[in-house]
Design a protein around this motif. Structure first.
Motif, PDB file in Angstrom:
ATOM      1  N   SER A  25       0.859  -1.184   0.000  1.00 32.43           N
ATOM      2  CA  SER A  25       0.000   0.000   0.000  1.00 32.43           C
ATOM      3  C   SER A  25       0.888   1.224   0.000  1.00 32.43           C
ATOM      4  O   SER A  25       2.078   1.159   0.310  1.00 32.43           O
ATOM      5  N   ASP A  27       2.604   3.959  -2.150  1.00 35.88           N
ATOM      6  CA  ASP A  27       3.073   4.427  -3.444  1.00 35.88           C
ATOM      7  C   ASP A  27       2.626   3.483  -4.558  1.00 35.88           C
ATOM      8  O   ASP A  27       2.140   2.370  -4.307  1.00 35.88           O
ATOM      9  N   THR A  28       2.817   3.894  -5.801  1.00 41.90           N
ATOM     10  CA  THR A  28       2.436   3.096  -6.963  1.00 41.90           C
ATOM     11  C   THR A  28       3.195   1.776  -6.967  1.00 41.90           C
ATOM     12  O   THR A  28       4.428   1.759  -7.055  1.00 41.90           O
ATOM     13  N   THR A  30       3.613  -0.584  -9.099  1.00 39.34           N
ATOM     14  CA  THR A  30       4.390  -0.994 -10.262  1.00 39.34           C
ATOM     15  C   THR A  30       5.708  -0.243 -10.397  1.00 39.34           C
ATOM     16  O   THR A  30       6.460  -0.467 -11.338  1.00 39.34           O
ATOM     17  N   ARG A  31       6.001   0.636  -9.470  1.00 41.41           N
ATOM     18  CA  ARG A  31       7.319   1.277  -9.456  1.00 41.41           C
ATOM     19  C   ARG A  31       8.385   0.374  -8.855  1.00 41.41           C
ATOM     20  O   ARG A  31       9.574   0.667  -8.957  1.00 41.41           O
ATOM     21  N   TRP A  53       9.101  -5.461 -11.615  1.00 41.54           N
ATOM     22  CA  TRP A  53       7.871  -4.690 -11.444  1.00 41.54           C
ATOM     23  C   TRP A  53       6.732  -5.191 -12.318  1.00 41.54           C
ATOM     24  O   TRP A  53       5.565  -5.122 -11.935  1.00 41.54           O
ATOM     25  N   ASN A  74      -0.460  -7.150 -10.038  1.00 43.05           N
ATOM     26  CA  ASN A  74      -0.390  -5.699  -9.849  1.00 43.05           C
ATOM     27  C   ASN A  74      -1.771  -5.081  -9.640  1.00 43.05           C
ATOM     28  O   ASN A  74      -1.882  -4.018  -9.029  1.00 43.05           O
ATOM     29  N   ASN A  77      -2.039  -5.328  -6.022  1.00 41.46           N
ATOM     30  CA  ASN A  77      -0.872  -4.830  -5.262  1.00 41.46           C
ATOM     31  C   ASN A  77      -0.295  -5.912  -4.363  1.00 41.46           C
ATOM     32  O   ASN A  77       0.064  -5.646  -3.205  1.00 41.46           O
TER      33      ASN A  77
END
Length: 124
Positions: A25, A27-28, A30-31, A53, A74, A77
């Protein structure tokens, strides 16, 4: 920042299977590339493997290759560690960790974010 929470650990007999989850949880998702580590009592923390990623590449330590599989969803998450053919030597506290670089990283200290771990105990 990203927060990581592991789950799915437990007690299993030798030869059995477990699937660990690492939920992220913040930040994005997939980074980040995600790695798995483990630490057994009295031993140093050990690299287990990692997934990039986009799940385009996975990496495994020799000790688990062929028995463990790392995947990620993804949309949820979440990264998974499927562990099969478990042995008592797999008993450890299992952690996931995240980093945002392009290279494969195997050192715990190189990861930017880390979870608190989930215990896996394999009985003989």
């Amino acid at each position: 920042q990203v927060q990581l929470v592991e789950s799915g650990g437990g007690l299993v007999q030798a030869g059995g299977s477990l699937r660990l989850s690492c939920a992220a949880s913040g930040d994005t998702f997939t980074r980040y590339n995600i790695g798995w580590f483990r630490q057994a009592p009295g031993k140093e923390r050990e690299y287990v493997g990692a997934v990039t990623w986009n799940a385009g590449n996975t990496y495994y330590a020799d000790s688990v290759r062929g028995r463990f599989t790392i995947s990620r969803d993804n949309a949820k998450n979440t990264v998974y560690l499927q562990m099969n053919s478990l042995t008592p030597e797999d008993t450890a506290l299992y952690y996931c960790a995240a980093h945002g670089t392009l290279t494969q990283l195997v050192a715990w200290g190189d990861y930017d974010y880390r979870g608190q771990g989930t215990q896996v105990t394999v009985s003989s």
